[in-house]
Write an enzyme that holds these catalytic residues in place. Structure first.
Site, PDB file in Angstrom:
ATOM      1  CD  GLU A 117      26.127  -8.251 -15.841  1.00 42.85           C
ATOM      2  OE1 GLU A 117      25.049  -8.632 -16.298  1.00 42.85           O
ATOM      3  OE2 GLU A 117      26.299  -7.989 -14.639  1.00 42.85           O
ATOM      4  CB  CYS A 131      31.254   0.822 -13.849  1.00 43.15           C
ATOM      5  SG  CYS A 131      31.632  -0.423 -12.619  1.00 43.15           S
ATOM      6  CB  CYS A 138      35.256 -11.483  -7.899  1.00 46.92           C
ATOM      7  SG  CYS A 138      36.380 -10.638  -6.745  1.00 46.92           S
ATOM      8  CB  CYS A 142      32.882  -9.163  -0.614  1.00 46.59           C
ATOM      9  SG  CYS A 142      34.597  -8.614  -0.744  1.00 46.59           S
ATOM     10  CB  CYS A 145      30.116  -8.373  -3.755  1.00 44.32           C
ATOM     11  SG  CYS A 145      30.473  -8.109  -5.503  1.00 44.32           S
ATOM     12  N   GLY A 188      35.193  -8.414 -10.611  1.00 44.56           N
ATOM     13  CA  GLY A 188      36.588  -8.779 -10.426  1.00 44.56           C
ATOM     14  C   GLY A 188      37.374  -7.849  -9.534  1.00 44.56           C
ATOM     15  CD  GLU A 189      40.957  -6.417  -5.900  1.00 39.38           C
ATOM     16  OE1 GLU A 189      39.852  -6.033  -5.494  1.00 39.38           O
ATOM     17  OE2 GLU A 189      41.950  -5.675  -5.975  1.00 39.38           O
ATOM     18  CG  LEU A 244      37.753   0.492   5.596  1.00 41.48           C
ATOM     19  CD1 LEU A 244      39.005  -0.351   5.748  1.00 41.48           C
ATOM     20  CD2 LEU A 244      38.000   1.901   6.154  1.00 41.48           C
ATOM     21  CB  CYS A 362      28.022  -0.776  -6.149  1.00 40.39           C
ATOM     22  SG  CYS A 362      28.529   0.850  -6.595  1.00 40.39           S
TER      23      CYS A 362
HETATM   24  N1  SAH Z   1      36.960  -5.747  -6.325  1.00 43.53           N
HETATM   25  C1  SAH Z   1      37.005  -4.323  -6.309  1.00 43.53           C
HETATM   26  C2  SAH Z   1      36.152  -3.624  -7.338  1.00 43.53           C
HETATM   27  C3  SAH Z   1      34.725  -4.084  -7.550  1.00 43.53           C
HETATM   28  S1  SAH Z   1      33.454  -3.643  -6.436  1.00 43.53           S
HETATM   29  C4  SAH Z   1      36.691  -3.822  -4.928  1.00 43.53           C
HETATM   30  O1  SAH Z   1      36.330  -4.616  -4.074  1.00 43.53           O
HETATM   31  O2  SAH Z   1      36.829  -2.632  -4.673  1.00 43.53           O
HETATM   32  C5  SAH Z   1      33.084  -1.966  -6.536  1.00 43.53           C
HETATM   33  C6  SAH Z   1      32.480  -1.441  -5.225  1.00 43.53           C
HETATM   34  O3  SAH Z   1      31.120  -1.897  -5.023  1.00 43.53           O
HETATM   35  C7  SAH Z   1      33.265  -1.956  -4.047  1.00 43.53           C
HETATM   36  O4  SAH Z   1      33.478  -0.947  -3.112  1.00 43.53           O
HETATM   37  C8  SAH Z   1      32.335  -3.005  -3.488  1.00 43.53           C
HETATM   38  O5  SAH Z   1      32.624  -3.301  -2.198  1.00 43.53           O
HETATM   39  C9  SAH Z   1      30.990  -2.365  -3.688  1.00 43.53           C
HETATM   40  N2  SAH Z   1      29.872  -3.306  -3.549  1.00 43.53           N
HETATM   41  C10 SAH Z   1      29.911  -4.637  -3.670  1.00 43.53           C
HETATM   42  N3  SAH Z   1      28.699  -5.188  -3.461  1.00 43.53           N
HETATM   43  C11 SAH Z   1      27.849  -4.164  -3.202  1.00 43.53           C
HETATM   44  C12 SAH Z   1      26.463  -4.091  -2.930  1.00 43.53           C
HETATM   45  N4  SAH Z   1      25.709  -5.173  -2.908  1.00 43.53           N
HETATM   46  N5  SAH Z   1      25.911  -2.871  -2.718  1.00 43.53           N
HETATM   47  C13 SAH Z   1      26.676  -1.765  -2.783  1.00 43.53           C
HETATM   48  N6  SAH Z   1      28.003  -1.773  -3.040  1.00 43.53           N
HETATM   49  C14 SAH Z   1      28.591  -2.958  -3.246  1.00 43.53           C
END
Ligand code: SAH
Length: 376
Positions: A117, A131, A138, A142, A145, A188-189, A244, A362
């Protein structure tokens, strides 16, 4: 001594690094079944200017398809179409618009049936941010996510990444608008697929092609320390964002498994090296999770990790995901958190979520489990 031979002459074999055009044609040619761009050019007896015409048509002029490139001979176009040489590596399957019309999410199918997406956010017509995804799924898992919870499928190639931007650029072209920013914050990362991501950056940036300035591109990482160092060595002006999300190893490890491999001290040391080298601002993303990382003491501890004006915190309200046991921090909690950071002199902004109603915000990108009903 005759020049060109003998003692005293050093033969340098210079391996020129591939241009954006080389990257593009190699990828497209491989998709059409060739070993690389050179094999493709040879098969069709194409001179370099023909490849240039194709590349420009796809990236700069952004024509819909090969058959629209009227500077190419008709027979050549027909031959390319016949062998499925295509401008787009991603095919839009579902395109959804949020109720406020500011966010559009595209679900794209790749040649092997995998899906990713990408999201266009139009900030009142001033900024048009896209984006994009760098992987299908991924591997980093986390807890908060949706993508991470669904697991890893595969890396995307450079043009599979780039063509997500091409799709939305064409959408905006039709309105006389342009993409102003690209963020690698989709599925993805990015630093787990480093080469293809940097190639995609080259495609996005190429002044002869897509032409988006480095400073308008942001890569967000979960904190893959060796690749942060590698990125520092690139010495390019692409922005770096770090997910972070917690100020202590105890909290961070409980929501981000990557922290066990590269704990906060190692991550922050890599950031310090990056800043020392680039003198560029780093964005720290911090998703506010109720009762997990949103206490006043967490804000105090976070402030201690930030060392001056180049350390910028992006506070992100948590967007609901299907199965997480986590909840969003309340508005007051977020305000109090921000106030503590500000009192400690830490630059910070609270991100305004966009496209929650179409699961485009996000952390909500999941692709394969999206409902298929709401086609625009
Ligand atoms: N893998 C990369 C890029 C993708 S995530 C990374 O971790 O940075 C893009 C951003 O959205 C990251 O900061 C991630 O932590 C945040 N994110 C993930 N799940 C989320 C959620 N449920 N609500 C708000 N932000 C979220």
């Amino acid at each position: 001594m005759r020049s060109g031979s003998g003692a005293g002459m050093v033969q340098w074999v210079v391996m020129a690094s591939p241009t954006a055009q080389d990257i593009w044609i190699d990828d497209k040619a491989r998709r059409a079944g060739y070993a690389d761009g050179a094999a493709f050019a040879q098969a069709h007896s194409l001179k370099r200017y023909r490849i240039e015409q194709l590349y420009r048509a796809a990236t700069r002029e952004r024509l819909a398809a090969v058959d629209d490139v009227t500077v190419l001979p008709k027979e050549l176009r027909a031959a390319l179409v016949a062998e499925s040489f295509a401008f787009d590596a991603v095919e839009p399957v579902i395109v959804q618009k949020s109720n406020d019309k500011q966010t559009i999410k595209g679900l794209f199918r790749l040649h092997d049936g995998n899906e990713v997406e990408a999201v266009l956010m139009q900030h009142h017509g001033e900024r048009n941010t896209v984006c994009i995804s760098s992987q299908s799924g991924c591997a980093y898992a986390c807890a908060f996510c949706a993508t991470g919870q669904a697991g890893f499928t595969r890396h995307l190639s450079a043009t599979e990444i780039f063509d997500q931007a091409r799709y939305f650029a064409r959408h905006l072209d039709a309105q006389g608008r342009k993409i102003t920013n690209i963020v690698f914050m989709g599925m993805g990362e990015p630093f787990h697929n480093y080469e293809s991501v940097m190639q995609a950056v080259q495609l996005l940036n190429d002044p002869k092609g897509f032409g988006l300035g480095h400073r308008h591109i942001t890569i967000s990482t979960v904190g893959v320390v060796p690749e942060i160092d590698r990125f520092s060595d690139e010495e390019i002006q692409v922005n770096l964002a770090i997910s972070l999300h917690a100020p202590t190893d105890e909290i961070r490890s409980s929501i981000m498994p990557v922290n066990k491999r590269w704990p906060i001290a190692e991550l922050m040391a890599a950031v310090k090296r990056y800043i020392a080298k680039s003198n560029r601002k780093v964005f720290f993303e911090y998703v506010m999770l109720d009762g997990v990382n949103d206490r006043p003491s967490d804000a105090e501890n976070l402030a201690k990790l930030m060392h001056g004006p180049l350390y910028h915190v992006n506070i992100i309200p948590y967007n609901a995901t299907p199965d997480a046991k986590l909840g969003p921090s309340g508005e007051q909690r977020i305000k109090a958190f921000q106030a503590i950071l500000e009192a400690n002199g830490v630059p910070c902004t609270v991100r305004v979520p966009m496209g929650r109603d179409i699961a485009a915000a996000c952390g909500q990108l999941q692709a394969e489990t999206q409902p298929r009903a709401k086609v625009v």
